[in-house]
Design an enzyme around this catalytic site. Sequence first.
Site, PDB file in Angstrom:
ATOM      1  N   CYS A   2       0.832  -1.197   0.000  1.00 45.13           N
ATOM      2  CA  CYS A   2       0.000   0.000   0.000  1.00 45.13           C
ATOM      3  C   CYS A   2       0.862   1.240   0.000  1.00 45.13           C
ATOM      4  O   CYS A   2       2.082   1.188  -0.026  1.00 45.13           O
ATOM      5  CB  CYS A   2      -0.905   0.036   1.238  1.00 45.13           C
ATOM      6  SG  CYS A   2      -1.956  -1.410   1.411  1.00 45.13           S
ATOM      7  N   ILE A  54      -3.941  -9.545   1.380  1.00 49.02           N
ATOM      8  CA  ILE A  54      -4.495 -10.438   2.394  1.00 49.02           C
ATOM      9  C   ILE A  54      -5.906  -9.978   2.748  1.00 49.02           C
ATOM     10  O   ILE A  54      -6.137  -8.771   2.916  1.00 49.02           O
ATOM     11  CB  ILE A  54      -3.598 -10.461   3.655  1.00 49.02           C
ATOM     12  CG1 ILE A  54      -2.248 -11.121   3.328  1.00 49.02           C
ATOM     13  CG2 ILE A  54      -4.273 -11.199   4.803  1.00 49.02           C
ATOM     14  CD1 ILE A  54      -1.248 -11.050   4.457  1.00 49.02           C
ATOM     15  N   ASP A 100      -3.464  -8.627   8.540  1.00 48.75           N
ATOM     16  CA  ASP A 100      -2.347  -8.347   9.428  1.00 48.75           C
ATOM     17  C   ASP A 100      -2.421  -6.921   9.969  1.00 48.75           C
ATOM     18  O   ASP A 100      -1.856  -6.616  11.021  1.00 48.75           O
ATOM     19  CB  ASP A 100      -1.014  -8.583   8.717  1.00 48.75           C
ATOM     20  CG  ASP A 100      -0.919  -7.878   7.371  1.00 48.75           C
ATOM     21  OD1 ASP A 100      -1.953  -7.425   6.853  1.00 48.75           O
ATOM     22  OD2 ASP A 100       0.202  -7.808   6.813  1.00 48.75           O
TER      23      ASP A 100
END
Length: 636
Positions: A2, A54, A100
């Site tokens: 990101c 994820i 996460d």
Amino acid sequence: MCGIVGFAGGQLSLDEKFSVLDQQIETIKHRGPDDKGSYIDQDVALGFRRLSIIDLTNGKQPIYNADQSKLIVFNGEIYNYQEITRELKAMGYVFKTQTDTEVLLHGYEAWGKDVLKKVRGMFTFFIWDKQTQELFGARDFFGIKPLYYTFLDDGTFLFGSEIKSFLPYPEFKKELNPNVLKSYLMNQYNDLDETFFKGVYRFPAGHYFTWKDGQVNIEQYWDAEYQENNLTFEQTLEAIDQSVKESVELHHIADVPVGSFLSEGVDSSYVTSVLKPQHVFSVGFNEAYNETNRAKQLADKFGLTFHSTTVTGDMAFDKFPEMQYYMDEPDGNPSLIPLWFMSKLAKKYVTVVLSGEGADELFAGYVNYGMHTHNGVIKFMASTLEKLPRNARYRLAHSVKKAKPFHGQVQLYTSLAKPSDYYAGESMIYSFEHPTIFSSEEANHLLKPDFRNDGTVTGNYQKDFKKVENINEVKQMQYIDLHHFMLNDILQKADKISMAASLELRVPFLDRDVAALANSIPSKYLLNSKDTKYAFRKAAERHLPKSWANAPKLGFPVPIKQWLEKDEYYQRVRDLFSQDFVSQFFDQDKILQILDDTHAQKINARRQVWTIYTFLVWYQDYFINIDQFQSINKIK
């Protein structure tokens, strides 16, 4: 995974904050084309771009805690997040996602800043506590993920993954920092804390910050430590292999396809042989030694799908300005060219790739650590003299340096001398007459007065040398490279160039636990008369043929010399060197002479020419053609 950006304090109204933050978020769209998010209140503004890796469905950021009193924006990956999730759930924390990111948020609730002692990964993140009105942020152990900051005249604390995200902020003044150009010329990258943009700094690796009531406090939470273990050589090989396998397995966790980069060298080959991904990627050049054939042999051996691309001079020169725009600061390391094209290729098939960065710094892979010759007699003499007491070695080194040039002089000197007296990292060129890409004197000779200073490469290292002055010389040099060349060159281009393709690059050797093991291995196992990175290579033989495990370090050779000897590319460079704006920085007659002599093959100054060329291309990007480049993400 990101990009993040934000600011705290300042004088903007809420409406102005929404407008400015949205523009900032758009400048880093390439880091996360899948989604975006933001949080704004009277004190802070936090923005986020997502590359989904994820929990593809529920991972939208910012993520809030249960009572909405805290929130987080996060760039990176926490590789042991599943283990920490189980621990936090046992403590009563309820998870709304399988990300996460949420582990960091609840971990901060549970342990405060000590959450950083729990995690393994690459990261920058910001956590805003709405009740205490305190902002907490951190950068990972090695600086794998970038983070920049500046303080503005209106009281704003401005921060983000990329400097270009600062440009839309109305109070940010884009100004060239005159103190950096010389450091860059000596290193081929900026090795100072302050960037090429005056007043903008790199946030240090292994540190966290807190912002509250307009005050910022920065503290260190991690640094490399060196305490030799008592393992036998065979136990060392077993420990290395187990550590590498565990780290590669953790770095493989993703909900999207994962591949790997593959060159002929042992580092990427070791990762690939353990990972065995479906897709592997390599790159070659028309004009140079091409590693793709040999890389394909290894891929075929493991039954992997091999993808390669061949880069021409036209391709490299045409895309080079775009590469430097994405870098934020000029980086004259030619290896970013193959990385650019390999990343573009990989993105067609996967979202994540693993690569081999970090093995040389952790396991002593550079010839500059003491492998300047393959002459057995010279190496034997050097290894014998190394057994002398330190003070005797240092006195003898001084005599060797002052002697008339002789075969093996550099090998003998560097094996005897105090590294802080001579070591110039990976900017070294193997002679006393030309120790770096540009020596301090050479750089000052070319630069106009406003850009000259007394700085040297070795002078910039002295603060870090003092931290490790009581450990052996090889590990001193490893520490320097980890905190300079790796931090400010290798990892910068690895992140910026891969993210320009919206591709996540992971580096399993740069793992907290792998580093702890590597730093404890006696140097005699890492570097000896047999090879560099010796124990690492022997461990890799458990997965690779010996010819791959023992392959010399090549990286991805880039044919800069051949390009500069060709009229068409020489003329491109010469046209840029001749432009009027160049005269504010350089004595143009002198840099043109270096270029002309290189083209005519009178000298081989390719690294010097390319370093100057890179800076001028970057300067055009940000100070002449910036409107063109700011439109890049809007077009995508």
